[in-house]
Motif scaffolding. Structure first.
Motif, short mmCIF file in Angstrom:
data_model
loop_
_atom_site.label_atom_id
_atom_site.label_comp_id
_atom_site.label_asym_id
_atom_site.label_seq_id
_atom_site.Cartn_x
_atom_site.Cartn_y
_atom_site.Cartn_z
N ARG A 230 0.84 -1.21 0.00
CA ARG A 230 0.00 0.00 0.00
C ARG A 230 0.87 1.25 0.00
O ARG A 230 0.54 2.24 -0.66
CB ARG A 230 -0.93 -0.02 1.21
CG ARG A 230 -1.92 1.14 1.25
CD ARG A 230 -2.87 0.97 2.42
NE ARG A 230 -3.64 2.16 2.67
CZ ARG A 230 -4.76 2.50 2.03
NH1 ARG A 230 -5.25 1.70 1.09
NH2 ARG A 230 -5.41 3.61 2.33
N TRP A 231 2.01 1.20 0.71
CA TRP A 231 2.91 2.35 0.71
C TRP A 231 3.55 2.53 -0.66
O TRP A 231 3.66 3.65 -1.18
CB TRP A 231 3.97 2.21 1.79
CG TRP A 231 5.02 3.29 1.72
CD1 TRP A 231 6.36 3.14 1.59
CD2 TRP A 231 4.79 4.71 1.75
NE1 TRP A 231 6.99 4.35 1.53
CE2 TRP A 231 6.04 5.34 1.63
CE3 TRP A 231 3.65 5.50 1.86
CZ2 TRP A 231 6.19 6.71 1.62
CZ3 TRP A 231 3.79 6.88 1.84
CH2 TRP A 231 5.05 7.48 1.74
N SER B 241 2.27 1.66 -3.48
CA SER B 241 1.20 2.19 -4.33
C SER B 241 0.98 3.67 -4.08
O SER B 241 0.78 4.45 -5.02
CB SER B 241 -0.09 1.41 -4.09
OG SER B 241 -1.17 1.98 -4.79
N SER B 242 1.01 4.07 -2.81
CA SER B 242 0.81 5.47 -2.46
C SER B 242 1.90 6.34 -3.09
O SER B 242 1.63 7.41 -3.64
CB SER B 242 0.82 5.64 -0.94
OG SER B 242 0.66 7.00 -0.57
N ARG C 38 1.31 6.46 -6.96
CA ARG C 38 0.15 7.31 -7.28
C ARG C 38 0.48 8.78 -7.08
O ARG C 38 0.03 9.63 -7.84
CB ARG C 38 -1.05 6.89 -6.42
CG ARG C 38 -1.68 5.58 -6.88
CD ARG C 38 -2.67 5.05 -5.86
NE ARG C 38 -3.70 6.02 -5.53
CZ ARG C 38 -4.76 6.27 -6.28
NH1 ARG C 38 -4.92 5.64 -7.43
NH2 ARG C 38 -5.67 7.15 -5.90
N TYR C 39 1.28 9.08 -6.06
CA TYR C 39 1.65 10.47 -5.83
C TYR C 39 2.57 10.97 -6.93
O TYR C 39 2.39 12.08 -7.46
CB TYR C 39 2.32 10.63 -4.47
CG TYR C 39 2.49 12.08 -4.08
CD1 TYR C 39 1.45 12.76 -3.44
CD2 TYR C 39 3.65 12.79 -4.38
CE1 TYR C 39 1.58 14.10 -3.10
CE2 TYR C 39 3.79 14.12 -4.04
CZ TYR C 39 2.75 14.77 -3.41
OH TYR C 39 2.87 16.10 -3.09
N THR D 287 -3.30 10.95 -7.30
CA THR D 287 -3.96 11.33 -6.06
C THR D 287 -3.38 12.68 -5.65
O THR D 287 -2.33 13.08 -6.16
CB THR D 287 -3.74 10.27 -4.96
OG1 THR D 287 -4.54 10.58 -3.82
CG2 THR D 287 -2.27 10.22 -4.55
N THR E 56 -2.87 13.93 -2.27
CA THR E 56 -1.95 13.87 -1.14
C THR E 56 -1.49 12.42 -0.95
O THR E 56 -2.10 11.49 -1.49
CB THR E 56 -2.63 14.35 0.16
OG1 THR E 56 -3.77 13.53 0.42
CG2 THR E 56 -3.08 15.80 0.04
N LEU E 57 -0.45 12.25 -0.16
CA LEU E 57 0.02 10.90 0.14
C LEU E 57 -1.02 10.16 0.98
O LEU E 57 -1.66 10.74 1.87
CB LEU E 57 1.34 10.95 0.90
CG LEU E 57 2.59 11.12 0.05
CD1 LEU E 57 3.81 11.35 0.95
CD2 LEU E 57 2.82 9.90 -0.83
N VAL E 58 -1.20 8.88 0.70
CA VAL E 58 -2.18 8.05 1.40
C VAL E 58 -1.46 7.21 2.44
O VAL E 58 -0.45 6.57 2.14
CB VAL E 58 -2.92 7.13 0.40
CG1 VAL E 58 -3.89 6.21 1.13
CG2 VAL E 58 -3.64 7.96 -0.65
N CYS F 30 -0.25 4.19 4.77
CA CYS F 30 -0.13 2.77 4.43
C CYS F 30 -0.92 1.88 5.37
O CYS F 30 -1.31 0.76 5.01
CB CYS F 30 1.34 2.34 4.45
SG CYS F 30 2.24 2.90 5.92
N SER G 106 7.55 5.76 5.52
CA SER G 106 6.34 6.43 5.06
C SER G 106 6.10 7.78 5.72
O SER G 106 5.44 8.65 5.15
CB SER G 106 5.12 5.53 5.31
OG SER G 106 4.87 5.39 6.71
#
Length: 358
Positions: free
Chosen positions: A100-101, A103-104, A107-108, A113, A115-117, A119, A251
């Motif tokens: 998930r990190w 991917s975040s 995507r950033y 996206t 903002t950062l999402v 994890c 993260s």
């Protein structure tokens, strides 16, 4: 063991039991699933249920306590039934947080996206339960009992939380094939332990030996500070602890919102790890300050982007992205106002094209 008189039932559950529908009980090694299995089997024996019964355990990988699977095996042996183990094909929960990190970041960097999402899973976004447990268990039940209605038993209790206090005794999924049944929903924690003790089995050692109030993952997003401290007191959790803190450091997101897991047992970290944690906290502070400049109307929502940014908004986002990119050392694109607006135009065109397809 005396008969269980307070197993929660509904008319739909009674009908399925009387029809000898298969019964699958999700077990984690924790006290509630253990008690749910004991109570359910006793009730089924009393009413003469002759259908298939299994225990089903979703293996979460490295985040699991060493004793959890043993408890499930002992329970299956006691009840004289099969124990089915399922796993998410893409890996355990630690792998899910790490992916998930990644991917975040991706995507950033591509401006997919705003903002950062974070994890980590959260109390409001418990993909740790939905993806790692519920989805894989339900998929297995539908495959194993193809064409049949199935009673899917869980150890949910209303006493546990405000959200669970509002849950029903039973409800069907959208297909009508899975009836989710919560037979011990009204039991107290004392009644749960009494039921386990009366069976001759023992609850997970995390309760009475490790000193924890709840058992799920070694470190759970729902854990109180006392449980996190108790978990770090067990040597089996130390490697996982350091891996999770390493993800906090990479993260810049704390494990529990404002609570950093690295602060729970800093003595388990190397000096490099403690320095890295301090840097991560500063990174988080600076990222938060930068992202405050992004207005609410600019933030990511379902269906984003919903409109083109104004020139001023594009300038705000470009500056914020440039600063976060430098802070994290990303390889981001779209760092100028013109490039940001070009990216939005591209995304809006993709949405329009997709919407026009039959």
């Amino acid at each position: 063991m005396p008969p269980i008189t307070n197993v929660a039932l509904t008319g739909d559950v009674v009908a399925l039991v009387n029809a000898d529908a298969p019964v699958a009980i999700g077990v984690s090694g924790g006290k509630d699933s253990q008690a749910a299995a004991l109570a359910t089997f006793q009730h089924l024996d009393i009413v003469g249920h002759a259908g298939e019964r299994i225990l089903i355990h979703a293996d979460l990988g490295s985040v699991e306590w060493n004793d959890s699977f043993r408890i499930c095996e002992e329970l299956a042996g006691h009840l004289k039934c099969g124990l089915v183990v399922v796993r998410r094909k893409a890996g355990g929960l630690m792998e899910r947080w790490e992916s998930r990190w990644l991917s975040s970041m991706t995507r950033y960097e591509t401006l997919s996206t705003v903002t950062l999402v974070p994890c980590w899973s959260t109390p409001d976004m418990r993909f740790c339960t939905s993806e790692q447990k519920t989805h894989v268990i339900i998929a297995e039940l539908k495959r194993r009992f193809r064409g049949k209605q199935v009673l899917n038993v869980t150890g949910v209790r209303r006493e546990e939380s405000r959200n669970r206090s509002r849950m029903s005794v039973a409800d069907a999924d959208a297909t009508g094939r899975i009836m989710n049944w919560r037979p011990i929903i009204d039991l107290t924690v004392d009644e749960v332990f009494a039921l386990i003790d009366a069976s001759g089995l023992h609850p997970h050692p995390a309760y009475r030996v490790f000193g924890m109030s709840r058992v799920s993952c070694r470190f759970c997003i729902m854990s109180a500070l006392g449980d996190l401290i108790a978990a770090t007191g067990q040597s089996e959790s130390h490697d996982l602890y350091r891996n999770m803190v390493a993800l906090e450091i990479a993260s810049g997101f704390a494990f529990q919102g404002a609570r950093w897991l690295g602060d729970v047992a800093p003595h388990l970290l190397t000096s490099k790890g403690r320095d890295g944690l301090a840097m991560a906290k500063e990174k988080a502070r600076r990222r938060s300050e930068i992202e405050k400049r992004i207005t609410r109307r600019m933030l990511y929502v379902k269906g984003w982007p919903t409109r083109m940014l104004t020139n001023n908004e594009a300038d705000i986002l470009a500056r914020a992205r440039s600063e976060v990119t430098e802070l994290y050392g990303f390889q981001s694109r779209h760092l100028t106002p013109d490039s940001v607006r070009e990216r939005y135009a591209e995304l809006l065109a993709q949405k329009q094209q997709k919407a026009s397809q039959p």
